[in-house]
Each structure stands twice: as structure tokens, then as C-alpha cells.
Design a protein around this motif. Structure first.
Motif, mmCIF file in Angstrom:
data_model
loop_
_atom_site.group_PDB
_atom_site.id
_atom_site.type_symbol
_atom_site.label_atom_id
_atom_site.label_comp_id
_atom_site.label_asym_id
_atom_site.label_seq_id
_atom_site.Cartn_x
_atom_site.Cartn_y
_atom_site.Cartn_z
ATOM 1 N N UNK A 62 8.916 -24.573 -5.471
ATOM 2 C CA UNK A 62 8.200 -23.309 -5.665
ATOM 3 C C UNK A 62 9.014 -22.363 -6.561
ATOM 4 N N UNK A 63 10.316 -22.312 -6.333
ATOM 5 C CA UNK A 63 11.185 -21.461 -7.159
ATOM 6 C C UNK A 63 11.158 -21.947 -8.603
ATOM 7 N N UNK A 64 11.234 -23.255 -8.767
ATOM 8 C CA UNK A 64 11.266 -23.891 -10.087
ATOM 9 C C UNK A 64 10.030 -23.518 -10.911
ATOM 10 N N UNK A 65 8.883 -23.463 -10.246
ATOM 11 C CA UNK A 65 7.628 -23.130 -10.948
ATOM 12 C C UNK A 65 7.660 -21.744 -11.571
ATOM 13 N N UNK A 66 8.470 -20.868 -10.967
ATOM 14 C CA UNK A 66 8.538 -19.500 -11.496
ATOM 15 C C UNK A 66 9.608 -19.334 -12.572
ATOM 16 N N UNK A 67 10.406 -20.363 -12.794
ATOM 17 C CA UNK A 67 11.472 -20.253 -13.803
ATOM 18 C C UNK A 67 10.956 -20.690 -15.175
ATOM 19 N N UNK A 68 11.364 -19.991 -16.230
ATOM 20 C CA UNK A 68 10.941 -20.398 -17.579
ATOM 21 C C UNK A 68 11.326 -21.851 -17.860
ATOM 22 N N UNK A 69 10.332 -22.645 -18.247
ATOM 23 C CA UNK A 69 10.584 -24.056 -18.529
ATOM 24 C C UNK A 69 10.899 -24.869 -17.285
ATOM 25 N N UNK A 70 10.758 -24.241 -16.113
ATOM 26 C CA UNK A 70 11.037 -24.950 -14.865
ATOM 27 C C UNK A 70 12.503 -25.269 -14.669
ATOM 28 N N UNK A 71 13.381 -24.550 -15.368
ATOM 29 C CA UNK A 71 14.810 -24.869 -15.282
ATOM 30 C C UNK A 71 15.653 -23.642 -14.946
ATOM 31 N N UNK A 72 16.656 -23.880 -14.113
ATOM 32 C CA UNK A 72 17.620 -22.833 -13.773
ATOM 33 C C UNK A 72 18.753 -22.896 -14.797
ATOM 34 N N UNK A 73 18.942 -21.828 -15.594
ATOM 35 C CA UNK A 73 20.029 -21.869 -16.561
ATOM 36 C C UNK A 73 21.393 -22.033 -15.864
#
Ligand code: AR6
Length: 170
Positions: free
Chosen positions: A50-61
Motif C-alpha cells: 500500500x505504501x509502495x503504491x503511493x510512492x513515485x514509480x513505486x520505489x523508495x529512494x
């Protein structure tokens, strides 16, 4: 803030926040990431999705951090951060320090008083242990927090414990 180093398994420690040495994809992996998901159960992975869906490109920098609850772990939350992969040719130590500072910022925002860190990037990501420990201690000492009172480095080997003890006293 009180900083201490102990030997142990980070999935077993009774703290408010356990920090996970994750990867930008946030869907689990080996090392401490695998251990946290295995011990904490599937709710952590569901929240990561769920968190991943809200991140740009689905990625945590790399160098950033996000929180989930902690499933069956004794902790209340898991803060997931993605460390840098060790490079002999590029100095990525600022990214490594950012993992600690950002994780503490997220933990502090949750009201956490106690936070446990593993030796981020010092396993599969290949960062030399003594420098990983040095960067960790510099970063944590540089962070400003409101609620966090104790930071515990939970190390999986005697060698890692010795490196963090040296960094804390050096
Ligand atoms: N408790 C405390 N420390 C541990 C535990 C544990 N249960 N298990 C391992 N360690 P690593 P990284 C130590 O490889 O280098 C994953 O696949 C370990 O001995 O877990 O940041 C992620 O998904 C080492 O000292 O993290 C990423 O893809 C330290 O934790 C990648 O590995 C960190 O080792 C991240 O690699």
C-alpha cells in the motif's frame, strides 16, 4: 538521546520502532529484511504494498524511510529504509547517513521513544563494517528529535558489535 550497541536479533527486541534495511522495491528480500517479514507476518508486506503504491514509480529512494505497523513483532512499528549499495568508486556515505536521519525523523513523527537499528548496508549491500558503524553513529548523533530517547544498534555478530562499540567510543 542515549546510544547503545548490543548483540542480538532485531526481530526480538522490545522497542517502539525497528528499522528495516530494505530495498527500494519494498517487497522483502534476504538478510534482516527477510527476517523481519518472516517474524512479523504478512501484514507488514501488505502495508508495504500500500505504501509502495503511493510512492513515485513505486520505489523508495535510497536514503529515505517509510513506516508500517509491525505485525507480530514486539515493536509497534517498522520503519523501512533503503541503504546504498557499497561502491569503491563513489562516496555514498551521505546516502547511508540519510537512512539513519530519515528513519529517526519518521520514528520521531510517530512518537517513538525507543528505536532499534541494524547495520544498514553492511550485509548484502557490502558496506565495510567499520565505516558502516562510523557513519551510523555520526548520523544518529546529528539527528534532532523530540520524542526518541534511546537508539539501540542491534548487531547480529560479535564483529559487528565490536565495530559499533568502537564507533561509539571513538
Ligand atoms: N537482526 C539484526 N541484524 C541482522 C539480522 C537480524 N535478524 N539479520 C541480518 N542482520 P542486510 P543490507 C545483519 O544484508 O546490507 C535484503 O535483501 C547483517 O548481518 O540485512 O542493507 C534487502 O531486501 C548485517 O550486518 O542489509 C536489500 O535488498 C546487517 O544486518 C538488501 O538485503 C545488514 O545486512 C539490503 O542489504
Amino acid at each position: 538521546m542515549d546510544l547503545r550497541a548490543v548483540r542480538g536479533d532485531i526481530t526480538q527486541v522490545d522497542v517502539d520502532v525497528v528499522v528495516n534495511a530494505a530495498n527500494p522495491g519494498l517487497l522483502g528480500g534476504g538478510g534482516v529484511d527477510g527476517a523481519i517479514h518472516a517474524a512479523g507476518g504478512p501484514s507488514i508486506l501488505a502495508e508495504c504494498r500500500a505504501v509502495k503504491e503511493r510512492l513515485p514509480g513505486g520505489r523508495l529512494p535510497r536514503g529515505q524511510a517509510v513506516a508500517t505497523t509491525a505485525g507480530r513483532l514486539p515493536a509497534r512499528w517498522v520503519v523501512h529504509t533503503a541503504g546504498p549499495i557499497w561502491s569503491a568508486s563513489r562516496d555514498l556515505s551521505e546516502v547511508l547517513r540519510s537512512c539513519y536521519v530519515e528513519s529517526l525523523r519518521v520514528a520521531d513523527g510517530l512518537g517513538a521513544r525507543t528505536v532499534a537499528f541494524p547495520a544498514i548496508s553492511a550485509g548484502i549491500y557490502g558496506w565495510p563494517l567499520s565505516d558502516a558503524a562510523r557513519q551510523a553513529v555520526i548520523a544518529v548523533r546529528s539527528a534532532s528529535v523530540e520524542h526518541v530517547q534511546e537508539v539501540r544498534f542491534v548487531l547480529f555478530s560479535d564483529e559487528a558489535l565490536a565495530a559499533f562499540e568502537a564507533a561509539l567510543t571513538g
